[in-house]
Design a protein around this motif. Structure first.
Motif, PDB file in Angstrom:
ATOM      1  N   GLY A 163       0.872  -1.295   0.010  1.00 13.27           N
ATOM      2  CA  GLY A 163       0.002   0.036   0.028  1.00 13.27           C
ATOM      3  C   GLY A 163       0.744   1.183   0.077  1.00 13.27           C
ATOM      4  N   ALA A 164       1.753   1.376   0.596  1.00 15.57           N
ATOM      5  CA  ALA A 164       2.626   2.493   0.855  1.00 15.57           C
ATOM      6  C   ALA A 164       3.601   2.779  -0.601  1.00 15.57           C
ATOM      7  CB  ALA A 164       3.924   2.230   1.806  1.00 15.57           C
ATOM      8  N   ARG A 165       3.784   1.445  -1.279  1.00 13.76           N
ATOM      9  CA  ARG A 165       4.346   1.650  -2.470  1.00 13.76           C
ATOM     10  C   ARG A 165       3.536   2.292  -3.515  1.00 13.76           C
ATOM     11  NH1 ARG A 165       8.534   2.795  -4.808  1.00 13.76           N
ATOM     12  NH2 ARG A 165       9.819   1.208  -3.493  1.00 13.76           N
ATOM     13  N   VAL A 166       2.253   1.833  -3.442  1.00 10.37           N
ATOM     14  CA  VAL A 166       1.340   2.314  -4.600  1.00 10.37           C
ATOM     15  C   VAL A 166       1.062   3.765  -4.263  1.00 10.37           C
ATOM     16  CG1 VAL A 166      -1.382   2.251  -4.907  1.00 10.37           C
ATOM     17  CG2 VAL A 166      -0.032   0.061  -4.734  1.00 10.37           C
ATOM     18  N   ARG A 167       1.089   4.348  -2.994  1.00  6.34           N
ATOM     19  CA  ARG A 167       0.881   5.700  -2.450  1.00  6.34           C
ATOM     20  C   ARG A 167       2.275   6.497  -3.061  1.00  6.34           C
ATOM     21  NH1 ARG A 167      -0.745   6.194   3.596  1.00  6.34           N
ATOM     22  NH2 ARG A 167      -0.546   8.403   2.916  1.00  6.34           N
ATOM     23  N   LEU A 168       3.418   5.795  -2.793  1.00  3.06           N
ATOM     24  CA  LEU A 168       4.662   6.586  -3.172  1.00  3.06           C
ATOM     25  C   LEU A 168       4.570   6.776  -4.622  1.00  3.06           C
ATOM     26  CD1 LEU A 168       7.343   7.847  -2.630  1.00  3.06           C
ATOM     27  CD2 LEU A 168       7.991   5.645  -2.718  1.00  3.06           C
ATOM     28  N   ASP A 169       4.113   5.589  -5.415  1.00  5.34           N
ATOM     29  CA  ASP A 169       4.286   5.748  -6.883  1.00  5.34           C
ATOM     30  C   ASP A 169       3.138   6.746  -7.450  1.00  5.34           C
ATOM     31  OD1 ASP A 169       6.226   3.835  -7.000  1.00  5.34           O
ATOM     32  OD2 ASP A 169       4.730   2.114  -7.742  1.00  5.34           O
ATOM     33  N   SER A 170       2.241   6.638  -6.783  1.00  5.82           N
ATOM     34  CA  SER A 170       1.062   7.660  -7.197  1.00  5.82           C
ATOM     35  C   SER A 170       1.582   9.008  -7.057  1.00  5.82           C
ATOM     36  CB  SER A 170      -0.302   7.631  -6.364  1.00  5.82           C
ATOM     37  OG  SER A 170      -1.295   8.373  -6.515  1.00  5.82           O
ATOM     38  N   ALA A 171       2.173   9.496  -5.993  1.00  2.00           N
ATOM     39  CA  ALA A 171       2.628  10.853  -5.429  1.00  2.00           C
ATOM     40  C   ALA A 171       3.844  11.337  -6.296  1.00  2.00           C
ATOM     41  CB  ALA A 171       3.088  10.775  -4.078  1.00  2.00           C
ATOM     42  N   LEU A 172       4.677  10.332  -6.964  1.00  2.00           N
ATOM     43  CA  LEU A 172       5.780  10.622  -7.797  1.00  2.00           C
ATOM     44  C   LEU A 172       5.326  10.763  -9.195  1.00  2.00           C
ATOM     45  CD1 LEU A 172       8.347   7.913  -6.467  1.00  2.00           C
ATOM     46  CD2 LEU A 172       8.364  10.346  -6.265  1.00  2.00           C
ATOM     47  N   ALA A 173       4.183  10.084  -9.552  1.00  2.00           N
ATOM     48  CA  ALA A 173       3.748  10.404 -10.838  1.00  2.00           C
ATOM     49  C   ALA A 173       2.994  11.722 -10.864  1.00  2.00           C
ATOM     50  CB  ALA A 173       2.534   9.238 -11.080  1.00  2.00           C
ATOM     51  N   ALA A 174       2.328  11.974  -9.805  1.00  2.00           N
ATOM     52  CA  ALA A 174       1.720  13.099  -9.695  1.00  2.00           C
ATOM     53  C   ALA A 174       2.518  14.393  -9.830  1.00  2.00           C
ATOM     54  CB  ALA A 174       0.655  13.298  -8.497  1.00  2.00           C
ATOM     55  N   ARG A 175       3.589  14.453  -9.048  1.00  2.00           N
ATOM     56  CA  ARG A 175       4.739  15.260  -9.051  1.00  2.00           C
ATOM     57  C   ARG A 175       5.348  15.292 -10.518  1.00  2.00           C
ATOM     58  NH1 ARG A 175      10.362  13.854  -6.621  1.00  2.00           N
ATOM     59  NH2 ARG A 175      10.268  12.947  -8.593  1.00  2.00           N
TER      60      ARG A 175
END
Length: 79
Positions: free
Chosen positions: A54-66
């Protein structure tokens, strides 16, 4: 883990898993107790894995948004 039980948080599951491993490595428990500890360890490892995924998904999402925001800003500047 039964569906009616609330899964522990990552830190709680990790700490309990460490304790389970310590007990198994120390030895001196009956076969039945060792199997129960191993089964609990498997449950806790699954909980930890779930939290980490779950943390990896959130991190990937935040990086993609950035990265998307950076690309939008560069496009607006004509770069």
């Amino acid at each position: 883990m039964a569906e009616t039980e609330t899964a522990p948080g990552y830190e709680q599951a990790r700490d309990e898993l460490i304790e389970v491993v310590r007990k198994l490595e120390a030895g001196g428990t009956s076969l039945e107790d060792s199997l129960a500890l191993w089964e609990r360890g498997e449950e806790l490892a699954t909980v930890c894995r779930h939290w980490l995924e779950g943390a990896r998904v959130r991190l990937d999402s935040a990086l993609a948004a950035r990265d998307g925001a950076t690309e939008d800003a560069e496009g607006a500047r004509g770069e």
